[in-house]
Motif scaffolding. Sequence first.
Motif, mmCIF file in Angstrom:
data_model
loop_
_atom_site.group_PDB
_atom_site.id
_atom_site.type_symbol
_atom_site.label_atom_id
_atom_site.label_comp_id
_atom_site.label_asym_id
_atom_site.label_seq_id
_atom_site.Cartn_x
_atom_site.Cartn_y
_atom_site.Cartn_z
ATOM 1 N N GLU A 270 5.812 -0.563 5.901
ATOM 2 C CA GLU A 270 4.531 -0.731 6.033
ATOM 3 C C GLU A 270 3.722 0.369 6.243
ATOM 4 O O GLU A 270 2.473 0.367 5.973
ATOM 5 N N GLN A 271 4.145 1.424 6.756
ATOM 6 C CA GLN A 271 3.507 2.602 7.357
ATOM 7 C C GLN A 271 3.527 3.746 6.380
ATOM 8 O O GLN A 271 2.773 4.879 6.436
ATOM 9 N N ARG A 272 3.932 3.650 5.258
ATOM 10 C CA ARG A 272 3.992 4.493 4.018
ATOM 11 C C ARG A 272 2.336 4.846 3.643
ATOM 12 O O ARG A 272 1.764 3.887 3.554
ATOM 13 N N ASN A 273 1.896 6.121 3.616
ATOM 14 C CA ASN A 273 0.724 6.639 3.307
ATOM 15 C C ASN A 273 0.008 5.905 2.309
ATOM 16 O O ASN A 273 -1.163 5.432 2.413
ATOM 17 N N ASP A 274 0.709 5.742 1.279
ATOM 18 C CA ASP A 274 0.298 5.040 0.123
ATOM 19 C C ASP A 274 -0.331 3.622 0.358
ATOM 20 O O ASP A 274 -1.107 3.286 -0.317
#
Length: 405
Positions: free
Chosen positions: A344-348
């Motif tokens: 969920e926290q992936r930058n993209d």
Amino acid sequence: MSETSTMVPLSEKLQGNVARSVNPYGCRQAVLNQIAYVQAKGHYAGAKKALIIGGSSSYGLASRITTAFGQGADTISVSYERPPRDEKMLGTAGWYNNVFFREAAEKAGLIAKNFNGDAFTQDIKDQVIDYIKTTFGGQIDLLVYSVAAPKRINPDNPDEVWRSVIKSVGESVTGENIDLEKNELFEQTVEPASEAEVTATKHVMGGEDWEIWVNELKKAGVLAEGFKTILYSYIGPKSTYAFYHEGTLGAAKDAAEASSHKIQKVINDINGEALISVSRAVTTKASVVIPIFPLYCIALYKIEEKTGTHETPIMHKDRLFRDMVYGGRRAVDESGRLRPDAWEQRNDIQDQVADLMTKITPENFNSDLTGYAEFRREFLQLNGFEVPGADETEVDLAALKRLEP
């Protein structure tokens, strides 16, 4: 004399973001669907005797299912649910989840004991410990603490009741929220909590009761060598910090992390492990009433639909236990917390979610632009509606009352 059959029609009823109806056999199918998901993934080594505090729904239920049908564990669940009473009160979804999980687990040759009561009370703790000693093999090797509660009685002063609140801290926060009943987007202002409200929320939603459970179990000698215990936290993106991570719920989660360090000291001598796992955003009965949070979810779900990273509670918790708790593929942060929320926290993903949130309006939120349809469907499924494989339109009240909890 058996009770006369009374057929009750099933229909979803919402009051704001609170469900006022349940489809019992939809709940059964939802449990079976989650079991099938775990079984398709295959067996993995893990716990043999597990206690889940708050095991009747969402993350707690998912934890119980992956523990039983993934690891082959016998399980105990403690939850506070209502059984069917009459045509207007068919019981709670969690009550049916407990019933139908037990039926499926026993069919598979597993022990599945349900305790229905207030997990905060000493009486329930005593009952559970006695059951472990006399009937459950004497020891447990896993404790999952997954409690979302509105209140807790002070164990040292029965006249004092702590009530949890979902508020910001320091200043009010204004944003848009979703009314699932009316299918409307509306502006909402969250007023800041008082110091007393922050303290009460920490008492209810923090780690105090988790500590008490572990201390009582350890004192009773029912914790096995290598025992693990885990509590679920949430951090989320910066866009939700004001009303979650930096609000009353965030303060409670910080308190829970402090509790994990205390618990670790208690179980060091049995080579135990006290874990905090940061969960992803999912549709739960609790999350839909968190101010402004649903708006983030419908943006997140849409982006995850494109990236193939969306997870329901069973998918998320099965991956947590299979890969991280027992699988040797741990993703941890600088504080030692497990981070299955990394997808969920992936930058993209977060960049796309933030951009989409700026484009959502009252006119377009319920469209293909967002993941609102999935969000609403997942909420209805929590109470047995719109569950794949469930097509009942009415139930026999007498048959429901004969179900064994």
